[in-house]
Every structure is written in structure tokens, then in C-alpha cells.
Scaffold this active site. Structure first.
Site, PDB file in Angstrom:
ATOM      1  N   PRO A  59       0.514  -0.950   0.391  1.00 37.19           N
ATOM      2  CA  PRO A  59       0.496   0.134   0.155  1.00 37.19           C
ATOM      3  C   PRO A  59       0.380   1.212  -0.263  1.00 37.19           C
ATOM      4  CG  PRO A  59      -1.050  -1.443   1.596  1.00 37.19           C
ATOM      5  CD  PRO A  59       0.489  -2.176   0.857  1.00 37.19           C
ATOM      6  N   CYS A  60       0.307   2.068  -0.790  1.00 43.04           N
ATOM      7  CA  CYS A  60       1.351   3.494  -1.069  1.00 43.04           C
ATOM      8  C   CYS A  60       1.337   4.174  -0.329  1.00 43.04           C
ATOM      9  CB  CYS A  60       1.062   3.444  -2.129  1.00 43.04           C
ATOM     10  SG  CYS A  60      -0.232   4.479  -3.137  1.00 43.04           S
ATOM     11  N   GLN A  61      -0.198   4.752   0.229  1.00 43.99           N
ATOM     12  CA  GLN A  61       0.078   5.863   1.162  1.00 43.99           C
ATOM     13  C   GLN A  61       0.934   6.325   1.996  1.00 43.99           C
ATOM     14  OE1 GLN A  61      -1.635   2.887   1.104  1.00 43.99           O
ATOM     15  NE2 GLN A  61      -4.124   3.140   1.454  1.00 43.99           N
ATOM     16  N   LEU A  63       3.742   6.109   1.067  1.00 44.71           N
ATOM     17  CA  LEU A  63       4.845   6.973   0.673  1.00 44.71           C
ATOM     18  C   LEU A  63       4.393   8.034  -0.649  1.00 44.71           C
ATOM     19  CD1 LEU A  63       6.750   3.028  -0.621  1.00 44.71           C
ATOM     20  CD2 LEU A  63       7.118   4.744   1.766  1.00 44.71           C
ATOM     21  N   SER A  64       3.422   8.203  -0.401  1.00 40.98           N
ATOM     22  CA  SER A  64       2.840   9.453  -1.253  1.00 40.98           C
ATOM     23  C   SER A  64       3.171  10.690  -0.616  1.00 40.98           C
ATOM     24  CB  SER A  64       1.447   8.705  -1.822  1.00 40.98           C
ATOM     25  OG  SER A  64       0.473   9.799  -2.654  1.00 40.98           O
TER      26      SER A  64
END
Length: 208
Positions: A59-61, A63-64
Site C-alpha cells: 500500500p502506497c499511502q 510513501l505518497s
């Protein structure tokens, strides 16, 4: 996304790790032969059916640039470490069984994430991602930060003739999707030098 892309190129997805209801429903319908193993944090690589490729899009949240930027320390993006752990456990089990180096599985690891991973924790998170993957092959190797202080949108690393790693930012708009969606794709080959070939050597026409 990984099972669909794999199926289009004749690669069969044996099992997956998923807990969200909607992806579970879609894959159960579209890939009925694929076994879902549930929560990745509860899986043990030595007990899983050995496969050639382990893919993960943690899940990218965290790192975004649009998220809270907790980086790999965040609970969701930290699932990358479980992907690495499973690869280590699976390869260790093959070694225990006496499988020759050329056939130890998985041979490949694929990781996908947002370009924000390059700048998360001032670039330290992406360095840690590369180093953790390299440590699967060589636990003594240290991966330094770039001399410029910033990660480029494409790059590669090679250790001898038995390990290669490459990454590249790809944009979905150039692959038939009607929107801009840039993502890092990273490929590691634990048995050879094919990672740069996979990401950089184009063998087909654009949009094919």
C-alpha cells in the site's frame, strides 16, 4: 493487477495474499484456480507452494506525497518487509531441501509503488528497499545513497553474474490507459542478469 498482467503473458498465478473484500471478490470470479492465503503477516514462506515470481505492490499511502509520508515505518507500506521475509523463507527452504542454486525459488521479485518512494524520508526509504532486496542474495552488501542525493527515475545494480536489480518509472497512459498514472516498477533477478533486460530492452512496438 499482477494476476491479470501475468495471465496475458502465459504466467499462472498460483496463490495470492489479500484481505480486502473487493479484490477478493474480483479474483475469486476472474481467477478461480488461484488460492488466496489471506493476511501476509501471518504467512510462512517455507510452508507456501514455491513459485518462480513473488510480486508485491505494498500500500502506497505511507510513501505518497499526497499521504502522511510515514514511509516504510508506516504500518501499510511496511508490508514490503513481509514480502522480503517470505522470499527469504521460501528460498531458505529450497536450500534446505538441497535444490541447486540455479533452481532455488523464487528467482524473481517484483515490487511496484508510487514515485513518492524516491523522496520518502529524504530518499532513505528507497535505499532501504533496494538494500533489503539485495540482502536476500548477499546479507553483507551495503547500498549507498546516490552521490547526487536524489534517486533517478530509472537505474540498475548488478552483483557478479548471479544477481541483478533494476527499477523504472512507467506511466499507464503509454500502455492503453486513459489517464496519467506513474509508478515505480522494480525487478530483482536472484539467479542472473535479466532484470535490466526485462525493464529496458523493448522487444515490441509502443502500445503493444
Amino acid at each position: 493487477g499482477f494476476p491479470l498482467g501475468a495471465a496475458r503473458y502465459g504466467i499462472k498465478t498460483i496463490w495470492a495474499s489479500e484481505i480486502e473484500p473487493f479484490p477478493l471478490a474480483v479474483t475469486a470470479r476472474r481467477f478461480p484456480s488461484m488460492v488466496n492465503k489471506g493476511d501476509i503477516t501471518r504467512l510462512n514462506g517455507k510452508l507456501l507452494f514455491p513459485v518462480d515470481i513473488i510480486c508485491g505492490g505494498s500500500p502506497c499511502q505511507d510513501l505518497s506525497v499526497a499521504g502522511l509520508r510515514k514511509g516504510l515505518a508506516g504500518e501499510r507500506s511496511g508490508l514490503f518487509m513481509d514480502q522480503v521475509r517470505i522470499v527469504k523463507e521460501m528460498r531458505a527452504e529450497d536450500e534446505r531441501r538441497g535444490v541447486s542454486d540455479d533452481f532455488i525459488r523464487p528467482r524473481y521479485l517484483v515490487w511496484e509503488n508510487v514515485p513518492g518512494a524516491f523522496s520518502s524520508a529524504n530518499g532513505e526509504d528507497f535505499r532501504a528497499v533496494i538494500e533489503e532486496i539485495v540482502h536476500i542474495k548477499d546479507s553483507t552488501c551495503h547500498v549507498p545513497r546516490p552521490d547526487t542525493g536524489r534517486w533517478e527515475s530509472a537505474g540498475a545494480a548488478i552483483l557478479g553474474d548471479q544477481f541483478s536489480l533494476a527499477w523504472r518509472v512507467l506511466d499507464a497512459q503509454y500502455w492503453g490507459v486513459a489517464q496519467r498514472r506513474r509508478r515505480i516498477f522494480l525487478v530483482a533477478d536472484f539467479g542472473g542478469l535479466t532484470a535490466p533486460k526485462i525493464l529496458f530492452e523493448q522487444e515490441r512496438l509502443l502500445r503493444d
